[in-house]
Structures are given as structure tokens and as C-alpha cells.
Design a protein around this motif. Structure first.
Motif, PDB file in Angstrom:
ATOM      1  N   ALA A  40       0.823  -1.210   0.000  1.00  0.00           N
ATOM      2  CA  ALA A  40       0.000   0.000   0.000  1.00  0.00           C
ATOM      3  C   ALA A  40       0.860   1.265   0.000  1.00  0.00           C
ATOM      4  O   ALA A  40       0.388   2.340  -0.372  1.00  0.00           O
ATOM      5  CB  ALA A  40      -0.932   0.006   1.207  1.00  0.00           C
ATOM      6  N   PHE A  41       2.122   1.149   0.373  1.00  0.00           N
ATOM      7  CA  PHE A  41       2.997   2.316   0.484  1.00  0.00           C
ATOM      8  C   PHE A  41       4.099   2.315  -0.566  1.00  0.00           C
ATOM      9  O   PHE A  41       5.041   3.095  -0.488  1.00  0.00           O
ATOM     10  CB  PHE A  41       3.598   2.377   1.892  1.00  0.00           C
ATOM     11  CG  PHE A  41       2.546   2.597   2.928  1.00  0.00           C
ATOM     12  CD1 PHE A  41       2.097   3.861   3.211  1.00  0.00           C
ATOM     13  CD2 PHE A  41       1.958   1.522   3.573  1.00  0.00           C
ATOM     14  CE1 PHE A  41       1.092   4.068   4.142  1.00  0.00           C
ATOM     15  CE2 PHE A  41       0.959   1.716   4.498  1.00  0.00           C
ATOM     16  CZ  PHE A  41       0.520   2.997   4.783  1.00  0.00           C
ATOM     17  N   PHE A  42       3.982   1.451  -1.569  1.00  0.00           N
ATOM     18  CA  PHE A  42       5.009   1.348  -2.598  1.00  0.00           C
ATOM     19  C   PHE A  42       5.223   2.671  -3.334  1.00  0.00           C
ATOM     20  O   PHE A  42       6.348   3.155  -3.451  1.00  0.00           O
ATOM     21  CB  PHE A  42       4.660   0.229  -3.587  1.00  0.00           C
ATOM     22  CG  PHE A  42       5.638   0.123  -4.716  1.00  0.00           C
ATOM     23  CD1 PHE A  42       6.860  -0.492  -4.520  1.00  0.00           C
ATOM     24  CD2 PHE A  42       5.353   0.646  -5.963  1.00  0.00           C
ATOM     25  CE1 PHE A  42       7.777  -0.584  -5.547  1.00  0.00           C
ATOM     26  CE2 PHE A  42       6.259   0.561  -6.997  1.00  0.00           C
ATOM     27  CZ  PHE A  42       7.474  -0.059  -6.789  1.00  0.00           C
ATOM     28  N   VAL A  43       4.157   3.272  -3.823  1.00  0.00           N
ATOM     29  CA  VAL A  43       4.288   4.516  -4.591  1.00  0.00           C
ATOM     30  C   VAL A  43       4.781   5.644  -3.685  1.00  0.00           C
ATOM     31  O   VAL A  43       5.636   6.441  -4.097  1.00  0.00           O
ATOM     32  CB  VAL A  43       2.959   4.894  -5.277  1.00  0.00           C
ATOM     33  CG1 VAL A  43       3.061   6.242  -5.951  1.00  0.00           C
ATOM     34  CG2 VAL A  43       2.571   3.824  -6.290  1.00  0.00           C
ATOM     35  N   ASP A  44       4.281   5.715  -2.452  1.00  0.00           N
ATOM     36  CA  ASP A  44       4.762   6.740  -1.515  1.00  0.00           C
ATOM     37  C   ASP A  44       6.268   6.600  -1.283  1.00  0.00           C
ATOM     38  O   ASP A  44       6.993   7.591  -1.240  1.00  0.00           O
ATOM     39  CB  ASP A  44       4.038   6.637  -0.177  1.00  0.00           C
ATOM     40  CG  ASP A  44       2.568   6.965  -0.275  1.00  0.00           C
ATOM     41  OD1 ASP A  44       2.186   7.696  -1.216  1.00  0.00           O
ATOM     42  OD2 ASP A  44       1.798   6.493   0.577  1.00  0.00           O
ATOM     43  N   LEU A  45       6.727   5.367  -1.134  1.00  0.00           N
ATOM     44  CA  LEU A  45       8.149   5.114  -0.924  1.00  0.00           C
ATOM     45  C   LEU A  45       8.960   5.485  -2.160  1.00  0.00           C
ATOM     46  O   LEU A  45      10.008   6.134  -2.058  1.00  0.00           O
ATOM     47  CB  LEU A  45       8.381   3.653  -0.556  1.00  0.00           C
ATOM     48  CG  LEU A  45       9.815   3.237  -0.252  1.00  0.00           C
ATOM     49  CD1 LEU A  45      10.390   4.054   0.889  1.00  0.00           C
ATOM     50  CD2 LEU A  45       9.858   1.751   0.078  1.00  0.00           C
ATOM     51  N   VAL A  51      18.238   9.418  -5.801  1.00  0.00           N
ATOM     52  CA  VAL A  51      19.432   8.667  -6.175  1.00  0.00           C
ATOM     53  C   VAL A  51      20.558   9.666  -6.422  1.00  0.00           C
ATOM     54  O   VAL A  51      20.482  10.455  -7.363  1.00  0.00           O
ATOM     55  CB  VAL A  51      19.188   7.808  -7.438  1.00  0.00           C
ATOM     56  CG1 VAL A  51      20.435   7.025  -7.804  1.00  0.00           C
ATOM     57  CG2 VAL A  51      17.999   6.875  -7.240  1.00  0.00           C
ATOM     58  N   PRO A  52      21.604   9.637  -5.582  1.00  0.00           N
ATOM     59  CA  PRO A  52      22.691  10.602  -5.761  1.00  0.00           C
ATOM     60  C   PRO A  52      23.394  10.417  -7.101  1.00  0.00           C
ATOM     61  O   PRO A  52      23.521   9.312  -7.606  1.00  0.00           O
ATOM     62  CB  PRO A  52      23.655  10.292  -4.613  1.00  0.00           C
ATOM     63  CG  PRO A  52      22.966   9.340  -3.725  1.00  0.00           C
ATOM     64  CD  PRO A  52      21.829   8.741  -4.468  1.00  0.00           C
ATOM     65  N   LYS A  60      15.098  11.024  -9.359  1.00  0.00           N
ATOM     66  CA  LYS A  60      13.929  10.625  -8.588  1.00  0.00           C
ATOM     67  C   LYS A  60      13.555   9.164  -8.817  1.00  0.00           C
ATOM     68  O   LYS A  60      12.729   8.615  -8.098  1.00  0.00           O
ATOM     69  CB  LYS A  60      12.721  11.495  -8.954  1.00  0.00           C
ATOM     70  CG  LYS A  60      12.816  12.922  -8.489  1.00  0.00           C
ATOM     71  CD  LYS A  60      12.722  13.046  -6.998  1.00  0.00           C
ATOM     72  CE  LYS A  60      11.340  12.723  -6.503  1.00  0.00           C
ATOM     73  NZ  LYS A  60      11.206  12.655  -5.073  1.00  0.00           N
ATOM     74  N   ARG A  61      14.114   8.509  -9.818  1.00  0.00           N
ATOM     75  CA  ARG A  61      13.767   7.123 -10.122  1.00  0.00           C
ATOM     76  C   ARG A  61      15.026   6.278 -10.222  1.00  0.00           C
ATOM     77  O   ARG A  61      15.974   6.643 -10.905  1.00  0.00           O
ATOM     78  CB  ARG A  61      13.026   7.035 -11.464  1.00  0.00           C
ATOM     79  CG  ARG A  61      11.743   7.798 -11.489  1.00  0.00           C
ATOM     80  CD  ARG A  61      10.618   6.953 -10.921  1.00  0.00           C
ATOM     81  NE  ARG A  61       9.374   7.683 -11.006  1.00  0.00           N
ATOM     82  CZ  ARG A  61       8.698   8.110  -9.966  1.00  0.00           C
ATOM     83  NH1 ARG A  61       9.120   7.874  -8.760  1.00  0.00           N
ATOM     84  NH2 ARG A  61       7.581   8.765 -10.115  1.00  0.00           N
ATOM     85  N   LYS A  83       7.233   3.382 -15.753  1.00  0.00           N
ATOM     86  CA  LYS A  83       8.290   4.338 -15.416  1.00  0.00           C
ATOM     87  C   LYS A  83       9.646   3.928 -15.983  1.00  0.00           C
ATOM     88  O   LYS A  83      10.637   4.617 -15.783  1.00  0.00           O
ATOM     89  CB  LYS A  83       8.425   4.476 -13.895  1.00  0.00           C
ATOM     90  CG  LYS A  83       7.157   4.850 -13.179  1.00  0.00           C
ATOM     91  CD  LYS A  83       6.762   6.268 -13.461  1.00  0.00           C
ATOM     92  CE  LYS A  83       5.557   6.607 -12.620  1.00  0.00           C
ATOM     93  NZ  LYS A  83       4.829   7.737 -13.054  1.00  0.00           N
ATOM     94  N   GLY A  84       9.708   2.770 -16.654  1.00  0.00           N
ATOM     95  CA  GLY A  84      10.973   2.298 -17.216  1.00  0.00           C
ATOM     96  C   GLY A  84      11.925   1.744 -16.170  1.00  0.00           C
ATOM     97  O   GLY A  84      13.134   1.769 -16.354  1.00  0.00           O
ATOM     98  N   ILE A  85      11.377   1.235 -15.071  1.00  0.00           N
ATOM     99  CA  ILE A  85      12.182   0.692 -13.983  1.00  0.00           C
ATOM    100  C   ILE A  85      12.137  -0.837 -14.069  1.00  0.00           C
ATOM    101  O   ILE A  85      11.065  -1.431 -14.076  1.00  0.00           O
ATOM    102  CB  ILE A  85      11.652   1.153 -12.611  1.00  0.00           C
ATOM    103  CG1 ILE A  85      11.691   2.673 -12.513  1.00  0.00           C
ATOM    104  CG2 ILE A  85      12.447   0.512 -11.482  1.00  0.00           C
ATOM    105  CD1 ILE A  85      10.997   3.230 -11.287  1.00  0.00           C
TER     106      ILE A  85
END
Length: 104
Positions: A40-45, A51-52, A60-61, A83-85
Motif C-alpha cells: 500500500a505504500f510502494f508509490v509513496d516510498l 538517487v545521488p 527521482k527514479r 516508469k521504465g524501472i
């Protein structure tokens, strides 16, 4: 911190959802009530990820993610694909006998 408290099987608790890089350094964190499911918190996380980069603004991804069986959901796999992840999430035991090919 009120909404991040709740009852789970272990009692009154809070869950810390932490996303790390491959060395274990934190990239993002979210708190939730103990009884809430991780997915339930995947998108929030994922929205908390920074990412430095060697130079410039942090991304951000991430390029890829690895999760445990709690994140085995079609909508999570689709979100990552949109998102291409690249995702590496194992299939839950009770889902292997379904029709079609298992997700990769």
C-alpha cells in the motif's frame, strides 16, 4: 506521527518502509501503521527516492528495484514498467499455478 501507529499481530507498532541502494545506504523511507500492508505504500516510498549523482541534481527514479514477495502485485509491476524501472520481485507461492507465464 499519529497515522503511523497501529495494531498488528505483535501489538501497537509502526512499520518503517526503507528503500536502499545495493550497498544498503538509504534512498527513501516512509512510516506506516503496523497493521498496513507493505504494498500500500510502494508509490509513496518510490516518491521519496533520491538517487545521488556524481554531478548535478539527484534522480527521482532508480534504474531497477528488487523487492520481496509482499510487492508481488500486477499493479506494482505495471507501475515499474510504465516508469521504465526494471523489477526483480519473486512470485508468491500460491500464484505459480495460475494460467499463463509467470511474471519476470
Amino acid at each position: 506521527m499519529g497515522p503511523a501507529l497501529g495494531y498488528s499481530r505483535g501489538g501497537f507498532s509502526t512499520k518503517i518502509h526503507l528503500l536502499t541502494d545495493r550497498q544498503g545506504l538509504p534512498l527513501g523511507a516512509v512510516l506506516s501503521a503496523g497493521q498496513r500492508h507493505e504494498s500500500a505504500f510502494f508509490v509513496d516510498l518510490m516518491d521519496e527516492v533520491l538517487v545521488p549523482q556524481p554531478r548535478g541534481r539527484p534522480r527521482k527514479r532508480p534504474e531497477a528495484i528488487a523487492g520481496d514477495r509482499a510487492y508481488d502485485a500486477d499493479w506494482i509491476r505495471q507501475w515499474c514498467a510504465d516508469k521504465g524501472i526494471e523489477s526483480a520481485i519473486p512470485v508468491r507461492e500460491n500464484m505459480r499455478d495460475g494460467p499463463g507465464r509467470p511474471p519476470t
